[in-house]
Design a protein around this motif. Structure first.
Motif, short mmCIF file in Angstrom:
data_model
loop_
_atom_site.label_atom_id
_atom_site.label_comp_id
_atom_site.label_asym_id
_atom_site.label_seq_id
_atom_site.Cartn_x
_atom_site.Cartn_y
_atom_site.Cartn_z
N SER A 79 41.06 58.32 -0.69
CA SER A 79 40.28 57.61 -1.50
C SER A 79 39.31 56.78 -2.80
CB SER A 79 38.93 59.08 -0.62
OG SER A 79 37.55 58.97 -0.68
N ILE A 80 38.40 56.66 -1.90
CA ILE A 80 37.86 55.34 -3.33
C ILE A 80 37.41 56.46 -3.99
CG2 ILE A 80 37.42 53.83 -1.88
CD1 ILE A 80 34.52 54.72 -1.54
N ASP A 81 36.64 56.42 -5.47
CA ASP A 81 35.70 56.95 -5.49
C ASP A 81 35.33 56.03 -7.07
OD1 ASP A 81 38.12 55.72 -7.82
OD2 ASP A 81 39.65 57.44 -7.57
N GLU A 82 34.32 56.86 -7.53
CA GLU A 82 33.52 56.45 -8.38
C GLU A 82 34.62 55.00 -9.58
OE1 GLU A 82 29.79 57.18 -11.94
OE2 GLU A 82 31.36 59.24 -10.97
N ASN A 83 35.31 55.74 -9.56
CA ASN A 83 36.18 53.99 -10.68
C ASN A 83 36.76 53.41 -9.77
OD1 ASN A 83 36.01 55.31 -13.42
ND2 ASN A 83 37.79 56.67 -12.64
N TYR A 84 36.53 53.30 -8.72
CA TYR A 84 37.05 51.81 -7.87
C TYR A 84 35.88 51.35 -7.21
CZ TYR A 84 39.09 49.78 -3.26
OH TYR A 84 39.70 49.06 -2.52
N ILE A 85 34.17 52.47 -7.50
CA ILE A 85 33.51 51.34 -7.26
C ILE A 85 32.84 50.90 -8.18
CG2 ILE A 85 31.00 51.66 -6.46
CD1 ILE A 85 32.72 52.17 -3.95
N LYS A 86 33.59 51.06 -9.24
CA LYS A 86 33.04 50.43 -10.77
C LYS A 86 33.20 49.05 -11.02
CE LYS A 86 31.87 53.42 -13.87
NZ LYS A 86 31.90 54.39 -14.87
N GLU A 87 34.67 49.32 -10.71
CA GLU A 87 35.52 48.00 -10.47
C GLU A 87 34.89 46.47 -9.64
OE1 GLU A 87 39.35 48.35 -9.57
OE2 GLU A 87 40.00 49.62 -11.38
N ILE A 88 34.03 47.16 -8.40
CA ILE A 88 33.63 46.66 -7.44
C ILE A 88 32.15 46.04 -8.13
CG2 ILE A 88 33.26 45.73 -5.56
CD1 ILE A 88 34.73 47.44 -4.32
N PHE A 89 31.50 46.63 -9.02
CA PHE A 89 29.71 46.30 -8.80
C PHE A 89 29.65 46.89 -10.20
CE2 PHE A 89 30.11 48.04 -4.40
CZ PHE A 89 29.35 47.16 -3.86
N GLY A 90 30.41 47.38 -11.38
CA GLY A 90 30.06 47.37 -12.21
C GLY A 90 29.46 48.81 -11.93
N ASN A 91 28.05 48.57 -13.31
CA ASN A 91 27.65 50.07 -12.95
C ASN A 91 25.97 50.41 -12.37
OD1 ASN A 91 28.73 51.55 -15.22
ND2 ASN A 91 28.00 50.18 -16.35
N ASN A 92 25.81 48.96 -10.96
CA ASN A 92 24.74 48.96 -10.44
C ASN A 92 25.12 49.97 -8.62
OD1 ASN A 92 22.13 48.24 -9.20
ND2 ASN A 92 23.28 45.95 -8.75
N PHE A 93 25.51 51.30 -8.51
CA PHE A 93 25.58 51.33 -7.60
C PHE A 93 25.07 52.61 -8.01
CE2 PHE A 93 29.40 52.36 -9.77
CZ PHE A 93 29.83 53.24 -10.19
N ILE A 94 24.74 53.66 -6.21
CA ILE A 94 25.07 55.33 -6.46
C ILE A 94 25.89 56.24 -6.22
CG2 ILE A 94 23.32 57.19 -5.28
CD1 ILE A 94 21.21 54.89 -4.81
N PHE A 95 26.28 56.55 -6.37
CA PHE A 95 27.31 57.31 -6.34
C PHE A 95 27.79 58.72 -6.68
CE2 PHE A 95 31.62 59.82 -7.11
CZ PHE A 95 32.64 59.32 -5.95
N ILE A 96 27.76 59.67 -5.25
CA ILE A 96 27.74 61.06 -5.07
C ILE A 96 28.57 61.68 -4.76
CG2 ILE A 96 25.61 63.13 -4.49
CD1 ILE A 96 23.84 61.21 -4.55
N LYS A 97 29.09 61.72 -5.83
CA LYS A 97 30.69 62.69 -4.97
C LYS A 97 31.05 63.84 -3.90
CE LYS A 97 35.20 64.51 -7.31
NZ LYS A 97 35.70 64.71 -8.32
N ASP A 98 30.07 64.94 -4.01
CA ASP A 98 30.25 65.79 -3.23
C ASP A 98 29.67 65.15 -1.95
OD1 ASP A 98 30.39 68.52 -2.84
OD2 ASP A 98 28.29 68.50 -1.86
N ILE A 99 30.32 65.14 -0.98
CA ILE A 99 29.98 64.93 0.35
C ILE A 99 28.64 65.63 0.69
CG2 ILE A 99 30.34 64.66 2.67
CD1 ILE A 99 33.48 63.37 2.13
N LYS A 100 28.30 67.27 0.90
CA LYS A 100 27.32 67.68 1.32
C LYS A 100 25.99 67.11 0.15
CE LYS A 100 26.48 72.41 2.62
NZ LYS A 100 26.16 74.30 2.50
#
Length: 411
Positions: free
Chosen positions: A355-376
């Motif tokens: 799965s993609i994780d926070e670091n993966y998304i950070k490489e694409i968008f820098g710090n401009n994104f919303i990430f919530i690790k827990d699906i629920k």
């Protein structure tokens, strides 16, 4: 005990070829040859086409076997008879039977799943088995079966690291499920598929818009024509233009099989089958407040079609998306499609290593994104946001994400 437990922690060098599965099948007396089967390949729409096709056969009185992948919530979903999942007790019995063969021939998880399906369907004496190709076609374990009909829904870009980076190469792999002396049904008129059918010298094939035709009335209704068969005002339970394509492909496959086996076709039963067909995580509506859809689309074409369908259904509504996916998919390209429809995206993480994780998304968008690790937690937060802002809530990006969502919030 589940089959996947035998494979936990193991890594496999997946080498193309059917030698392993053929040897394992031979040891079991080639169960794949003890029932008629239909193989279904294609980049998108395989599962839905299988579901339509199985339902049409079953409503005509056939005892059906259905083998699909991946499973969404429970592994038992992969092996179904008359749309009932294999029971845990039976599954354990079959695992014990095939475990020595898994070890002897070093079968992959999918090969083992396929072997189990063959044995289960043969033992249960199904009248017809609908077998969904796992990946590609030519070297897929299901391709050791002897299909009465081979179905190819379409070709698009997915799994390019294994199938090739052009539609021509992908079509070559998928048309590998066809047989020279057996009919093929093609769900989309694409020159790449037709080229390889001719190169493979397939004698009999039926192509949408050449041999069978549809007239779309709306997103879930259409007219159908093939030879002297005309079916009007067909309504389907699965939403979208592409589902009409899948349904028409299934109808054609059934009609051809019926002609060759002297089966009486009942048009009213076909209509009933289409309206009653259910397939999870294909624009599955989960809620009305906020309006929530779950979709397992994970490549550019499928994501585009799903979002376009949402906009057709709700042209005046904005969309908020909860997204996750696998690192081996074209995540950046998939997100570019989503951004054409909305910038309101929240990311989450599927509890699997790919799965993609926070670091993966950070490489694409820098710090401009919303990430919530827990699906629920992500589901609850985005749900409340959608409700407050009166937006359509779409969960999309992976069938694995869909499975996790349905575990937390079953329909």
């Amino acid at each position: 005990m589940k089959l996947f437990k035998l494979f936990e922690g193991k890594t496999f060098k997946i080498e193309p070829g059917l030698t392993r599965i053929k040897k394992a099948c031979e040891k079991l007396g080639n169960p794949q040859n003890k029932f008629p089967s239909i193989l279904v390949a294609g980049t998108n729409g395989k599962g839905s086409t299988c579901a339509f096709l199985e339902n049409i056969f079953r409503i005509h009185g056939f005892k059906t076997g259905l083998f699909t992948s991946p499973h969404i919530v429970e592994e038992n979903e992969r092996w179904q008879i008359n749309r009932k999942h294999i029971e845990n007790r039976k599954l354990e019995e079959y695992i014990k039977q095939i475990k020595p063969l898994i070890q002897k021939y070093e079968l992959t998880y999918f090969e083992a799943s396929t072997l189990l399906a063959f044995k289960y369907f043969a033992d249960e004496e199904v009248d017809i088995a609908i077998l969904e190709i796992g990946l590609g076609g030519r070297w897929d374990a299901t391709n050791v079966a002897t299909p009465e009909i081979s179905v190819i829904t379409n070709v698009s870009y997915d799994h390019m690291h294994m199938l090739g980076n052009t539609l021509e190469k992908i079509a070559f792999e998928k048309t590998g499920i066809t047989r020279v002396d057996k009919p093929a049904v093609i769900g989309r008129n694409q020159k790449e598929i037709l080229y390889w059918l001719k190169e493979r010298k397939i004698k009999e094939y039926y192509v949408k818009d050449n041999d069978f035709f549809i007239e779309k009335i709306c997103l879930d209704m259409f007219n159908y024509k093939f030879r002297n068969y005309s079916l009007n005002n067909l309504k389907i339970s699965l939403i979208g233009d592409y589902q009409i394509e899948n349904a028409s492909t299934a109808i054609t496959s059934f009609l051809i099989y019926s002609e060759k086996n002297n089966i009486n076709v009942n048009k009213d039963l076909i209509k009933q089958a289409l309206i009653k067909t259910f397939w999870p995580a294909r624009l599955q509506k989960l809620n009305n407040n906020p309006i929530t859809y779950l979709d397992g689309a994970h490549n550019k074409e499928a994501i585009e079609k799903s979002l376009a369908t949402i906009k057709k259904l709700y042209p005046d509504k904005e969309i908020t998306v909860l997204f996750s996916g696998m690192k081996d998919k074209e995540i950046k390209e998939n997100l570019e499609i989503i951004f054409n429809y909305t910038k309101d995206i929240t990311f989450t993480q599927i509890p699997v290593s790919r799965s993609i994780d926070e670091n993966y998304i950070k490489e694409i968008f820098g710090n401009n994104f919303i990430f919530i690790k827990d699906i629920k937690e992500a589901l609850l937060e985005v749900k409340e946001k959608s409700k407050k802002e009166e937006k359509i809530f779409l969960i999309i990006g992976s069938l694995y994400l869909s499975g996790e969502v349905l575990k937390h919030f079953p329909p």
